[in-house]
Motif scaffolding. Sequence first.
Motif, PDB file in Angstrom:
ATOM      1  N   SER A 186     -88.767 100.745 108.239  1.00  0.00           N
ATOM      2  CA  SER A 186     -89.447  99.706 107.185  1.00  0.00           C
ATOM      3  C   SER A 186     -88.912 100.104 105.871  1.00  0.00           C
ATOM      4  CB  SER A 186     -90.860  99.976 107.234  1.00  0.00           C
ATOM      5  OG  SER A 186     -91.560  99.343 108.675  1.00  0.00           O
ATOM      6  N   GLY A 187     -88.121 101.353 105.671  1.00  0.00           N
ATOM      7  CA  GLY A 187     -87.835 101.955 104.536  1.00  0.00           C
ATOM      8  C   GLY A 187     -86.368 102.149 104.493  1.00  0.00           C
ATOM      9  N   GLY A 188     -85.566 101.821 105.465  1.00  0.00           N
ATOM     10  CA  GLY A 188     -84.137 102.060 105.570  1.00  0.00           C
ATOM     11  C   GLY A 188     -83.863 102.843 106.682  1.00  0.00           C
ATOM     12  N   GLY A 189     -83.931 104.117 106.461  1.00  0.00           N
ATOM     13  CA  GLY A 189     -83.464 105.009 107.419  1.00  0.00           C
ATOM     14  C   GLY A 189     -82.224 105.573 107.633  1.00  0.00           C
ATOM     15  N   HIS A 190     -81.886 106.775 107.127  1.00  0.00           N
ATOM     16  CA  HIS A 190     -80.490 107.499 107.066  1.00  0.00           C
ATOM     17  C   HIS A 190     -80.402 108.724 107.760  1.00  0.00           C
ATOM     18  CE1 HIS A 190     -80.889 109.402 103.374  1.00  0.00           C
ATOM     19  NE2 HIS A 190     -81.152 108.391 102.765  1.00  0.00           N
ATOM     20  N   GLY A 234     -90.404  98.281 102.804  1.00  0.00           N
ATOM     21  CA  GLY A 234     -91.761  99.217 102.660  1.00  0.00           C
ATOM     22  C   GLY A 234     -92.520  98.685 103.542  1.00  0.00           C
ATOM     23  N   GLY A 235     -92.978  99.749 104.369  1.00  0.00           N
ATOM     24  CA  GLY A 235     -93.997  99.531 105.315  1.00  0.00           C
ATOM     25  C   GLY A 235     -95.501  99.125 104.579  1.00  0.00           C
ATOM     26  N   ASN A 236     -96.306  98.469 105.424  1.00  0.00           N
ATOM     27  CA  ASN A 236     -97.741  98.019 105.014  1.00  0.00           C
ATOM     28  C   ASN A 236     -97.695  96.933 103.985  1.00  0.00           C
ATOM     29  OD1 ASN A 236    -100.344  99.512 106.234  1.00  0.00           O
ATOM     30  ND2 ASN A 236    -100.733  99.118 103.960  1.00  0.00           N
ATOM     31  N   THR A 237     -96.828  96.329 103.903  1.00  0.00           N
ATOM     32  CA  THR A 237     -96.742  95.272 102.906  1.00  0.00           C
ATOM     33  C   THR A 237     -96.664  93.830 103.205  1.00  0.00           C
ATOM     34  OG1 THR A 237     -95.262  97.003 101.613  1.00  0.00           O
ATOM     35  CG2 THR A 237     -95.135  94.607 100.781  1.00  0.00           C
ATOM     36  N   PHE A 238     -95.914  93.544 104.215  1.00  0.00           N
ATOM     37  CA  PHE A 238     -95.777  92.237 104.728  1.00  0.00           C
ATOM     38  C   PHE A 238     -96.419  91.903 106.183  1.00  0.00           C
ATOM     39  CE2 PHE A 238     -92.100  93.798 102.395  1.00  0.00           C
ATOM     40  CZ  PHE A 238     -92.109  92.913 101.309  1.00  0.00           C
ATOM     41  N   GLY A 239     -97.067  93.015 106.730  1.00  0.00           N
ATOM     42  CA  GLY A 239     -97.475  92.631 108.168  1.00  0.00           C
ATOM     43  C   GLY A 239     -97.535  94.041 108.935  1.00  0.00           C
ATOM     44  N   ALA A 470     -84.381 105.894  93.396  1.00  0.00           N
ATOM     45  CA  ALA A 470     -85.137 106.724  94.409  1.00  0.00           C
ATOM     46  C   ALA A 470     -85.245 105.836  95.727  1.00  0.00           C
ATOM     47  CB  ALA A 470     -86.657 106.870  93.760  1.00  0.00           C
ATOM     48  N   TYR A 471     -85.420 106.597  96.802  1.00  0.00           N
ATOM     49  CA  TYR A 471     -85.357 106.213  98.195  1.00  0.00           C
ATOM     50  C   TYR A 471     -86.909 106.133  98.545  1.00  0.00           C
ATOM     51  CZ  TYR A 471     -84.304 106.500 103.390  1.00  0.00           C
ATOM     52  OH  TYR A 471     -84.024 106.170 104.505  1.00  0.00           O
ATOM     53  N   ILE A 472     -87.327 104.774  99.034  1.00  0.00           N
ATOM     54  CA  ILE A 472     -88.666 104.598  99.456  1.00  0.00           C
ATOM     55  C   ILE A 472     -89.096 105.511 100.398  1.00  0.00           C
ATOM     56  CG2 ILE A 472     -88.318 102.815 100.778  1.00  0.00           C
ATOM     57  CD1 ILE A 472     -91.122 101.640  99.723  1.00  0.00           C
ATOM     58  N   ASN A 473     -88.291 105.909 101.470  1.00  0.00           N
ATOM     59  CA  ASN A 473     -88.569 106.829 102.639  1.00  0.00           C
ATOM     60  C   ASN A 473     -88.996 108.193 102.260  1.00  0.00           C
ATOM     61  OD1 ASN A 473     -88.953 105.311 104.739  1.00  0.00           O
ATOM     62  ND2 ASN A 473     -87.029 105.224 105.558  1.00  0.00           N
ATOM     63  N   TYR A 500     -86.896 101.829  93.674  1.00  0.00           N
ATOM     64  CA  TYR A 500     -86.707 101.763  94.901  1.00  0.00           C
ATOM     65  C   TYR A 500     -85.719 100.636  95.521  1.00  0.00           C
ATOM     66  CZ  TYR A 500     -90.493 105.097  96.021  1.00  0.00           C
ATOM     67  OH  TYR A 500     -91.375 106.045  96.212  1.00  0.00           O
ATOM     68  N   PHE A 501     -85.850  99.441  94.741  1.00  0.00           N
ATOM     69  CA  PHE A 501     -85.217  98.370  95.200  1.00  0.00           C
ATOM     70  C   PHE A 501     -84.069  97.535  94.227  1.00  0.00           C
ATOM     71  CE2 PHE A 501     -89.644  98.098  97.136  1.00  0.00           C
ATOM     72  CZ  PHE A 501     -89.126  98.572  98.621  1.00  0.00           C
ATOM     73  N   ASN A 502     -84.359  98.085  92.851  1.00  0.00           N
ATOM     74  CA  ASN A 502     -83.443  97.653  92.018  1.00  0.00           C
ATOM     75  C   ASN A 502     -83.566  96.065  92.165  1.00  0.00           C
ATOM     76  OD1 ASN A 502     -81.684  97.766  89.907  1.00  0.00           O
ATOM     77  ND2 ASN A 502     -79.887  98.479  91.118  1.00  0.00           N
ATOM     78  N   ARG A 503     -82.274  95.336  92.074  1.00  0.00           N
ATOM     79  CA  ARG A 503     -82.503  94.102  91.900  1.00  0.00           C
ATOM     80  C   ARG A 503     -83.167  93.152  93.014  1.00  0.00           C
ATOM     81  NH1 ARG A 503     -77.914  94.940  88.750  1.00  0.00           N
ATOM     82  NH2 ARG A 503     -76.616  95.400  90.426  1.00  0.00           N
TER      83      ARG A 503
END
Length: 540
Positions: A186-190, A234-239, A470-473, A500-503
């Motif tokens: 949900s936050g990307g993951g690297h 991001g988690g806990n935001t859309f469902g 910044a990185y949301i994770n 976190y998300f810029n544009r």
Amino acid sequence: MEISFRFLVIYLVILFSFAFIGVAASSSSPHEDFLRCLSLHSPNSTLISQVVYTPINSTYIPVLDYSIQNLRFRTPCTPKPAVIVTPVEISQVQATVHCSRTYGLQLRVRCAGHDYEGLSYLSGVPFILLDLLNLRAITVDAENARAWVQAGATIGELYYSIGMKSKTLGFPAGSCPTVGVGGHFSGGGHGMMLRKYGLAADNIIDAQIIDVDGNLLDRELMGEDLFWAIRGGGGNTFGVVVSWKVRLVPVPKIVTVFDVGRTLDESTINLIHKWQYIAAQKLPDELYGRMSFRRPDWNATIQFSLQALYLGGATELLDVMGSTYPELKLKREDCTEMSWINSTVFFAGFPGQPLEILLNRSSDTKNYFKNKSDYVKKPISKFAIEEILKWFFMEEPGVPFMIWSPYGGIMSEISESSIPFPYRAGNIYDIQLSAAWTRGSVDEASKHIAWVRGLYDFLTPYVSKSPRAAYINYRDLDIGMNNEFGNTSYWQAKVWGTKYFNRNFDRLVRVKTMVDPSNFFRNEQSVPPFFLEDGKLEPM
Ligand SMILES: Cc1cc2nc3c(=O)[nH]c(=O)nc-3n(C[C@H](O)[C@H](O)[C@H](O)COP(=O)(O)OP(=O)(O)OC[C@H]3O[C@@H](n4cnc5c(N)ncnc54)[C@H](O)[C@@H]3O)c2cc1C
Ligand SMILES: *[C@@H]1O[C@H](CO)[C@@H](O)[C@H](O)[C@H]1NC(C)=O
Ligand SMILES: *[C@@H]1O[C@H](CO)[C@@H](O)[C@H](O)[C@H]1NC(C)=O
Ligand SMILES: *[C@@H]1O[C@H](CO)[C@@H](O)[C@H](O)[C@H]1NC(C)=O
Ligand SMILES: *[C@@H]1O[C@H](CO)[C@@H](O)[C@H](O)[C@H]1NC(C)=O
Ligand SMILES: *[C@@H]1O[C@H](CO)[C@@H](O)[C@H](O)[C@H]1NC(C)=O
Ligand SMILES: *[C@@H]1O[C@H](CO)[C@@H](O)[C@H](O)[C@H]1NC(C)=O
Ligand SMILES: *[C@@H]1O[C@H](CO)[C@@H](O)[C@H](O)[C@H]1NC(C)=O
């Protein structure tokens, strides 16, 4: 005109749902009503009672604590959920969403509890904890290089399932096997294959989510806007994500790993300095080498280590390193050839141990910690590197830790708006700085947190600006947060949202307004919907 009419309609819908909650919650306490509702809306009321915990159950605290990674949020004073639900069936997730919404209880969703700020299992207002740890089935289709993974699984469980089915398939996600796919994707993951295959979220091809109305939606039903938003927004935001379908990636039968350590001195400053020019820009995409710094004890100076994965054999790797980074003096004995699945065990910190360690959801040593993140776009000078590393002597040894993770490779080819994660071309590496300690007093915490914040301030001239990315994770509430009422304005959220998300932030707000206008799914850093003020939509 047309737009404001749409938002007026949404506004009326919100008004009506609040009125409905008001009527429904008249009699007993909200959480008793919630329990009754849950039993009523579950197909099998015996089954649901076996997965519901309140503070009267002796297993309530063990279940709550099981997935808490940051001990800062496992104290008697930490706010606790009124009810924990650990569904074993999707219908129970739907019932939990429906009933918490009906009774005005906030919902926090947890997969494996690695959120740095504990947002998946604590809240300042009465809340329900939906803990998905029992929903973790994984189906690997090796022939088509696809897998469905339920949102309660960890990345270690996913890697293990892939390894059992194929020696030439892998998946690009983080290196710590106890991290959950629910939050991580949900936050990307690297992780170690970032430069070759991108983020975990870049490799999601379908998903199942439960929306605010309790509907189960797949990619086709949710539409491309929502499918875009859940892959990094991001988690806990859309469902509530119930499962992900991912594309598995080819890996050679034999990969090579190394982890070489050096003590800080003049020649190693040169090494570190040069790493910035090659790690993201010169090395082949098949090679990923991250650098970490620590100071083990009072008498020691700083140790740094370069940990790397090469998707190929040792001889080839030595050639590449010899021509691009001879200063490291990498030797054949530093390198170990192994299968990709064994390399996941290696990077998890358990070299040579049986693969089953990947299934252990509590193999981590838990401690108290505060981490922050940054992005570097221009190499830092030798002088500045020395100044930065001096900070390690201003803290107790063992507490500070810093990792520099290279980007480049395919990360520079994927467009910034492909998914919500925006930091692609132009970012050489990310920095994660942290303090981790083992004693639980408040004084300890404030001392160490102050150190991390101090170093973060010190880094200002050397890292990205406007926004300071910044990185949301690597969740960090210092960069800004929503208010506790659920009516955070677009402008207030934009402060942290842009970092976190810029544009991509504005598009996330639009999707959120479309799918959850009443802001039911929320936490301190969830993208909010637009709210109507004085009958007018806030300008974008
Ligand atoms: C020891 C450690 C190592 C790490 N290593 C890496 C790494 O190598 N690479 C990297 O990129 N990151 C790494 N991280 C960060 C990690 O990716 C994030 O903390 C991630 O969000 C954790 O996911 P989780 O499911 O374990 O956490 P949780 O705390 O359960 O969830 C995190 C967030 O996602 C939400 N969420 C969880 N499940 C769902 C769901 N099913 N539907 C909707 N929302 C959901 C939660 O509500 C919460 O807001 C690491 C973290 C730790 C503690
Ligand atoms: C309900 O769940 C219980 C406990 O798992 C099980 O024994 C029972 O058979 C289920 N009932 C129905 C009707 O499925
Ligand atoms: C918790 O306690 C309630 C009331 O005794 C009981 O019905 C429920 O089954 C218990 N939950 C679990 C998971 O055992
Ligand atoms: C540090 O060095 C001193 C003097 O050599 C020694 O007495 C002490 O035990 C060392 N401490 C640690 C933690 O190694
Ligand atoms: C993988 O690790 C296991 C257990 O340590 C070992 O027996 C096996 O030989 C390794 N295989 C490869 C190809 O690395
Ligand atoms: C999981 O790992 C922890 C820590 O290494 C260990 O204590 C525990 O026994 C392991 N559990 C299993 C089931 O292997
Ligand atoms: C951040 O926090 C986690 C959890 O303790 C830890 O494993 C990680 O190494 C920390 N620091 C860095 C620099 O990554
Ligand atoms: C949000 O709600 C709170 C409590 O109802 C109220 O005091 C505050 O003014 C509201 N804020 C905004 C930005 O609407």
